[in-house]
Motif scaffolding. Sequence first.
Motif, mmCIF file in Angstrom:
data_model
loop_
_atom_site.group_PDB
_atom_site.id
_atom_site.type_symbol
_atom_site.label_atom_id
_atom_site.label_comp_id
_atom_site.label_asym_id
_atom_site.label_seq_id
_atom_site.Cartn_x
_atom_site.Cartn_y
_atom_site.Cartn_z
ATOM 1 N N UNK A 49 41.675 72.195 -10.455
ATOM 2 C CA UNK A 49 41.322 71.745 -9.112
ATOM 3 C C UNK A 49 41.714 70.279 -8.961
ATOM 4 N N UNK A 50 42.048 69.873 -7.754
ATOM 5 C CA UNK A 50 42.415 68.466 -7.561
ATOM 6 C C UNK A 50 41.255 67.554 -7.959
ATOM 7 N N UNK A 51 41.595 66.510 -8.686
ATOM 8 C CA UNK A 51 40.575 65.544 -9.076
ATOM 9 C C UNK A 51 40.810 64.230 -8.338
ATOM 10 N N UNK A 52 40.070 63.215 -8.684
ATOM 11 C CA UNK A 52 40.165 61.933 -7.982
ATOM 12 C C UNK A 52 41.559 61.327 -8.105
ATOM 13 N N UNK A 53 42.181 61.472 -9.269
ATOM 14 C CA UNK A 53 43.531 60.937 -9.462
ATOM 15 C C UNK A 53 44.520 61.655 -8.546
ATOM 16 N N UNK A 54 44.401 62.988 -8.470
ATOM 17 C CA UNK A 54 45.293 63.747 -7.590
ATOM 18 C C UNK A 54 45.110 63.331 -6.131
ATOM 19 N N UNK A 55 43.857 63.170 -5.725
ATOM 20 C CA UNK A 55 43.599 62.759 -4.337
ATOM 21 C C UNK A 55 44.147 61.367 -4.067
ATOM 22 N N UNK A 56 43.992 60.448 -5.022
ATOM 23 C CA UNK A 56 44.519 59.092 -4.860
ATOM 24 C C UNK A 56 46.043 59.120 -4.788
ATOM 25 N N UNK A 59 46.991 60.380 -1.369
ATOM 26 C CA UNK A 59 46.722 59.353 -0.366
ATOM 27 C C UNK A 59 47.797 58.271 -0.412
ATOM 28 N N UNK A 60 48.211 57.873 -1.613
ATOM 29 C CA UNK A 60 49.267 56.866 -1.751
ATOM 30 C C UNK A 60 50.592 57.387 -1.194
ATOM 31 N N UNK A 61 50.876 58.655 -1.426
ATOM 32 C CA UNK A 61 52.117 59.246 -0.902
ATOM 33 C C UNK A 61 52.097 59.285 0.623
ATOM 34 N N UNK A 62 50.952 59.635 1.211
ATOM 35 C CA UNK A 62 50.843 59.636 2.680
ATOM 36 C C UNK A 62 51.020 58.226 3.244
ATOM 37 N N UNK A 63 50.430 57.234 2.565
ATOM 38 C CA UNK A 63 50.552 55.846 3.004
ATOM 39 C C UNK A 63 52.007 55.398 2.957
ATOM 40 N N UNK A 104 42.919 49.675 3.186
ATOM 41 C CA UNK A 104 42.062 50.567 2.415
ATOM 42 C C UNK A 104 40.590 50.213 2.619
ATOM 43 N N UNK A 105 40.321 48.934 2.848
ATOM 44 C CA UNK A 105 38.936 48.507 3.077
ATOM 45 C C UNK A 105 38.402 49.015 4.411
ATOM 46 N N UNK A 106 39.285 49.214 5.379
ATOM 47 C CA UNK A 106 38.873 49.763 6.673
ATOM 48 C C UNK A 106 39.774 50.937 7.024
ATOM 49 N N UNK A 107 39.601 52.077 6.337
ATOM 50 C CA UNK A 107 40.507 53.208 6.498
ATOM 51 C C UNK A 107 40.366 53.954 7.815
ATOM 52 N N UNK A 108 39.425 53.573 8.674
ATOM 53 C CA UNK A 108 39.247 54.305 9.921
ATOM 54 C C UNK A 108 40.411 54.094 10.873
ATOM 55 N N UNK A 109 41.216 53.053 10.633
ATOM 56 C CA UNK A 109 42.377 52.837 11.482
ATOM 57 C C UNK A 109 43.638 52.971 10.660
#
Length: 195
Positions: A49-56, A59-63, A104-109
């Motif tokens: 299952x995806x873990x925190x590293x996979x999610x990070x 997220x980095x790839x999307x960024x 990253x500190x304000x990811x809502x935008x």
Amino acid sequence: VDLAIAVRLPTAEALVQLNAVAGDTLILVRAAQMPYLRRITQRARALQLPNAVDRARDQAARFREEVRDLVERGRGSAELLALAPLFDTYDPATVAGALAAERRASPSTTIREQQMPTWVRLHANVGRQDYVSTGDIVGAVLNATGVSKRQVGKVELRDRFALIEVRAEIAQEVLRGLNGLQLKGKKVTARVDRR
């Protein structure tokens, strides 16, 4: 049945029955239970299952993709001009990293939603002749309003007045806080500078 899901570790007999009625069987087990499961069936394989590293990593790839899209569309020219003086002191990659950390500190935008700060220049009737320093003015703004120091920009101190840059969204709050304030014995009068 296409898929049977076991939420507890089944016995060998129960696993045979599950396999008989379903195309695939998913068994939720702890890592320590895998050796037993492998003993009772040859087809057992661990599903990661995806873990925190996979999610990070995702997220980095999307960024990166979002930034790549902005660059390819030619966005950011005005912002680049605003950041150019920093490149004399810092490596552009360091500046980009700082901006990414702030995002990253304000990811809502998203980057697309973020805008360079719009600054408003305020005129205050206190200056060098009143024995006021730029530190006094910044301190007065921060104490009178409770705003962040990052929301106060350049302060130009002249003989009889000061010009204070603040973020547009807090300009009215700063004016309310400064007007009527006593600074080095002088009552402050502040207004938006129209020049």
